[in-house]
Design an enzyme around this catalytic site. Structure first.
Site, PDB file in Angstrom:
ATOM      1  N   LYS A   1       1.135  -1.235   0.245  1.00 47.58           N
ATOM      2  CA  LYS A   1       0.582   0.195   0.507  1.00 47.58           C
ATOM      3  C   LYS A   1       1.259   0.820   0.200  1.00 47.58           C
ATOM      4  O   LYS A   1       1.447   1.241   0.962  1.00 47.58           O
ATOM      5  CB  LYS A   1      -0.996   0.091   1.562  1.00 47.58           C
ATOM      6  CG  LYS A   1      -1.930   1.263   1.379  1.00 47.58           C
ATOM      7  CD  LYS A   1      -3.201   0.564   2.845  1.00 47.58           C
ATOM      8  CE  LYS A   1      -3.355   2.054   2.623  1.00 47.58           C
ATOM      9  NZ  LYS A   1      -4.690   1.947   3.550  1.00 47.58           N
TER      10      LYS A   1
ATOM     11  N   LYS B   1      -2.451  -2.073  -3.981  1.00 49.45           N
ATOM     12  CA  LYS B   1      -2.927  -0.329  -3.579  1.00 49.45           C
ATOM     13  C   LYS B   1      -2.280   0.758  -3.702  1.00 49.45           C
ATOM     14  O   LYS B   1      -1.042   1.172  -2.373  1.00 49.45           O
ATOM     15  CB  LYS B   1      -4.440   0.007  -2.424  1.00 49.45           C
ATOM     16  CG  LYS B   1      -4.687   0.833  -2.442  1.00 49.45           C
ATOM     17  CD  LYS B   1      -5.148   0.474  -0.984  1.00 49.45           C
ATOM     18  CE  LYS B   1      -5.770   2.315  -0.301  1.00 49.45           C
ATOM     19  NZ  LYS B   1      -6.930   2.032   0.721  1.00 49.45           N
TER      20      LYS B   1
END
Ligand code: PBG
Length: 329
Positions: A200, A253
């Site tokens: 992330k 992400k």
């Protein structure tokens, strides 16, 4: 013999042929819709920066679950907006909080719909960071990793007890997957799976989400725990660590600015892999379409196809319902 001898266009000459040889396909069951449940509203409240997305009252959870299951959508991931916030995010541990209540209602109404929960304290802390804070001797305030992962493990248990099929830690603390796995197993929740937001990045594309979930950090940024956009090798290290700690599935992400990373992680893990097509990626298409710059439906399908092609088994996306409609489900 004339030239050209080889004509790739032959297989593009009809829709049926194109369908026959398409390498990457999209189906609604590979799409996961993020939902925001608010403890203190009675009617849906539209999110200004995300056209078509609303914060929802918990009382709508059952109805929404049935509707989504009927459209063939694979599942949902739930975020919570609690009635109260404090420095430690205690409201995130309340079994009567918006997420556990919505989980229970959705699983009762539509047992086949996969229900995931976002496990992170940023939605519940008054400062908006993804962990509890501590002040170092030199005066620097930082997110306290080891104190935070204890809280995350307790939150995961609350969500799992409410009936979540999958818990998804999104905080980027070190060691949290192992800590959560152990806590779940010790609580006889060994069948609850962990989808780790393993890779992330500290991204500008989360902007609209912070309105939707009301969790913008009140000071500083998340660069001390989320990844640097310049790093790809580090993604493999994060993915391998979470895999070794017992993650059942991994996630990258955001999606679009990191398709190269998604492919790289795909090539290095045998676990199911997800990608999060985040709020800013969603808002970007809607803004461009509203300005007459591109065709929304076509761009949605192209974006989702590109994420699947880069290596995602399934996609968390706010486009899920529209995409399912376009896929004729
Ligand atoms: C953290 C979390 C965030 C998102 C999902 N989980 C925000 C952040 O890290 O700042 C962003 C999702 C999106 O932008 O759609 N709980």
């Amino acid at each position: 013999m004339g030239f050209p001898l080889i004509r790739p266009r032959r297989l593009r000459s009809s829709a049926a042929l194109r369908d026959l040889v398409r390498e990457t396909t999209l189906t609604p069951n590979r799409l996961i819709l993020p939902l925001f449940f608010h403890a203190a509203i009675k009617e849906p409240r539209p999110v200004d920066t995300m056209p078509g997305v609303s914060q929802l009252p918990v009382k709508l959870a059952a109805e929404v679950a049935k509707n989504l299951a009927g459209r063939g959508i694979g599942g949902v991931i739930l975020f919570g907006l609690p009635a109260t916030k404090d420095p430690r995010g205690d409201s995130g541990l309340d079994p009567d909080g918006p997420v556990p209540r919505a989980v229970a209602a959705m699983k009762a109404a539509a047992p086949s719909l996969i229900v995931m929960t976002d496990v992170c304290v940023d939605e519940y802390t008054d400062h908006g960071h993804c962990g509890v804070l501590r002040t170092l001797p030199n005066g620097v305030v930082e997110v306290d990793n080891d104190a935070t992962i204890d809280i995350l493990a307790r939150m995961a248990i609350v969500h799992a007890r409410a009936g979540a099929d999958i818990v998804a830690p999104s905080d980027m603390m070190d060691g949290r997957v192992g800590r959560i796995r152990r806590a779940l197993d010790e609580s006889q929740l060994e069948n609850t799976a962990i989808l780790s937001y393993a890779v992330k990045y500290a991204s500008a594309f989360y902007g609209p989400f912070r309105d939707a979930a009301d969790c913008a950090p009140k000071f500083g940024d998340r660069a001390g725990y989320q990844m640097d956009p310049g790093n790809a090798r580090e993604a493999l290290r994060e993915a391998a660590l979470d895999e070794s700690e017992g993650a059942d599935m991994l996630m990258v992400k955001p999606a679009l600015p990191y398709l190269d990373v998604l492919r790289e992680v795909r090539n290095h893990t045998t676990l199911p892999l997800a990608a999060y097509n985040v709020s800013g990626e969603y808002a970007m298409l809607h803004a461009a379409a509203a300005a007459g710059m591109l065709d929304l439906d076509r761009s949605i399908m192209e974006v989702l196809t590109s994420i699947r092609r880069a290596g995602a088994d399934f996609i968390l996306t706010y486009h899920a319902t529209r995409a399912a409609e376009l896929l004729g489900a």
